[in-house]
Design an enzyme around this catalytic site. Structure first.
Site, PDB file in Angstrom:
ATOM      1  N   GLU A  37     -21.889  23.943 -20.781  1.00 55.51           N
ATOM      2  CA  GLU A  37     -20.689  23.495 -21.483  1.00 55.51           C
ATOM      3  C   GLU A  37     -20.779  22.021 -21.858  1.00 55.51           C
ATOM      4  OE1 GLU A  37     -17.336  22.617 -18.336  1.00 55.51           O
ATOM      5  OE2 GLU A  37     -18.802  24.008 -17.454  1.00 55.51           O
ATOM      6  N   GLU A  44     -23.103  21.119 -10.233  1.00 52.09           N
ATOM      7  CA  GLU A  44     -22.756  20.682 -11.570  1.00 52.09           C
ATOM      8  C   GLU A  44     -23.654  19.499 -11.914  1.00 52.09           C
ATOM      9  OE1 GLU A  44     -18.265  20.878 -12.543  1.00 52.09           O
ATOM     10  OE2 GLU A  44     -18.381  20.134 -10.481  1.00 52.09           O
ATOM     11  N   GLU A  75     -11.546  27.299  -7.229  1.00 54.92           N
ATOM     12  CA  GLU A  75     -12.830  27.022  -7.893  1.00 54.92           C
ATOM     13  C   GLU A  75     -13.777  26.402  -6.887  1.00 54.92           C
ATOM     14  OE1 GLU A  75     -14.736  24.145 -11.366  1.00 54.92           O
ATOM     15  OE2 GLU A  75     -12.671  24.868 -11.600  1.00 54.92           O
TER      16      GLU A  75
END
Length: 419
Positions: A265, A166, A161
């Site tokens: 999210e 973010e 990943e």
């Protein structure tokens, strides 16, 4: 005498123009300088201006194919849209709890989230997006991941990943409030050992601090996946920061292609608080806006570039670049001239060498294929020159069928020939 209305209108135009230019300067985009002998070209499968009215299903999925979302946020295609020149991912409260049976159990969700995923994986390259975060505690992200493979011991396995950015859009009374501003870049080596023990081995986080919330304005976030061992990160017009991937299991941890992911999210509570019902109901706060995403691949100097995306976008201010006003070169019948260029379509670059008196010594022309290139051009001379200072080299870029009068850009460097 100018009327009051004209004065007001002039001030409005002046302010609007300067705001636009200011944003353009702050939000610099485009790939970093490529290695010598290489050039960046846009990769169409990972580039989208989102100027239509629907998601381009030749490039993107409107859902995550292997992850339904972190509870209580469920990824739903209904929350993905393309409008007003941007990809929009909207977070909202569900009217009722929704129970989904997944991963062998029942999971309860009550927030709508969204995910857009590339249909193709990619290995290495430079990737950037221009995005304005939602003003909630739901995520605004730009990242890649892949399935990995068998580990070095044969009985173990791993996943990859790579998180370019973010963030969330507001602060609050929680530990992860620093995610509300700046840029946060991570790389995970998801490792399952031979005893089925699961580990999240992370590289040291790269952070760019900022006093402005990520939801206040658009910012450009970029990442260069250089090789299996390292990456570099770019935030607006700041100098890059670099990262070494975790390499205690294998010395090449990021060695498989990965998929691009644009995801909205819910983050783990209580590290970051869940969004409130009020902000999820507020359309001025609950949406992430991706203005564009762009992917670049490194190719050879003479490799074809069939997409024509650079030309369609007018991506670059086309230019020839010398790193300094003066260079020292070893005296020879072939002078290795270091230069780089940016071109939106195939161009010609003419190099003309002059002596101290301004007399033309020799000229040479080569094709500059579309993209951002960095090279050493072998300027071949009919005879070796005297080692001395003060030669002048003039470089001109022009259309393929153009002449000196149709020059697009020109640049000059002084050449000192040494033994």
């Amino acid at each position: 005498m100018m009327s009051l209305e004209r004065i007001v209108l002039s001030v409005m135009i002046f302010c609007s123009t300067n705001v636009f230019r200011g944003n353009a300067q702050v939000n610099d985009s485009g790939p970093p300088k490529p290695p010598v002998g290489k050039r960046w070209i846009l990769n169409p499968a990972f580039s989208d201006e989102f100027n239509g009215t629907v998601l381009d299903t030749t490039k993107w999925l409107d859902h995550h194919p292997t992850w339904i979302g972190r509870p209580p946020g469920l990824f739903m295609p209904s929350q993905v849209s393309v409008a007003d020149g941007s990809l929009q991912l909207k977070g909202q409260k569900m009217n009722n709890d929704t129970i989904v049976h997944a991963y062998g159990k029942d999971i309860t969700f009550n927030i709508k989230g969204a995910a857009v995923v590339s249909k193709r994986p990619v290995f290495l390259g430079y990737y950037e997006c221009r995005v304005k975060a939602a003003a909630t505690t739901m995520s605004t992200t730009f990242w890649f991941s892949g399935n990995g493979g068998v580990g070095p011991n044969g009985c173990d396995s791993y996943g990859q990943e790579w998180d370019i950015q973010e963030c969330i859009g507001r602060e609050g009374d929680f530990e992860g409030k620093y995610f509300a501003s700046g840029m946060h870049s991570n790389a995970h080596y998801w490792y399952t050992d031979c005893d089925e023990g699961k580990h999240d081995y992370r590289a040291a986080q790269v952070r760019f601090e900022d006093t402005e919330l990520a939801s206040k304005d658009f910012h450009v976030y970029g990442g260069w996946w250089r090789d299996e061992k390292s990456a570099s990160y770019y935030y607006d017009d700041r100098e890059p920061k670099h990262q070494k991937f975790y390499d205690k299991i294998t010395d090449k941890p990021m060695d498989k292609p990965m998929y691009m992911r644009l995801v909205h999210e819910t983050y783990p509570f209580p590290w970051i608080s869940l969004p409130t019902d009020e902000e999820l109901a507020d359309d001025t706060k609950n949406t992430v806006y991706y203005d564009w995403v762009r992917g670049y691949e490194l190719v050879g100097l003479n490799a074809s570039n069939e997409s024509k995306l650079e030309q369609d976008l007018g991506l670059y201010d086309e230019t020839i670049i010398f790193e300094s006003a003066e260079i020292n070169l070893r005296n020879s019948k072939t002078l290795n001239i270091p230069l780089s260029y940016k071109a939106n379509t195939d161009r010609q670059i003419e190099l003309v060498l002059f002596d101290l008196e301004g007399k033309k010594i020799q000229e040479s022309i080569f094709v500059a294929f579309a993209g951002y290139a960095n090279l050493e051009f072998n300027f071949k001379l009919d005879k070796e020159l005297k080692p001395m200072a003060g030669y002048k080299l003039v470089a001109s870029m022009r259309p393929m069928e153009g002449d000196q009068k149709s020059s697009i850009d020109a640049n000059t460097v002084f050449v000192n020939l040494v033994k």
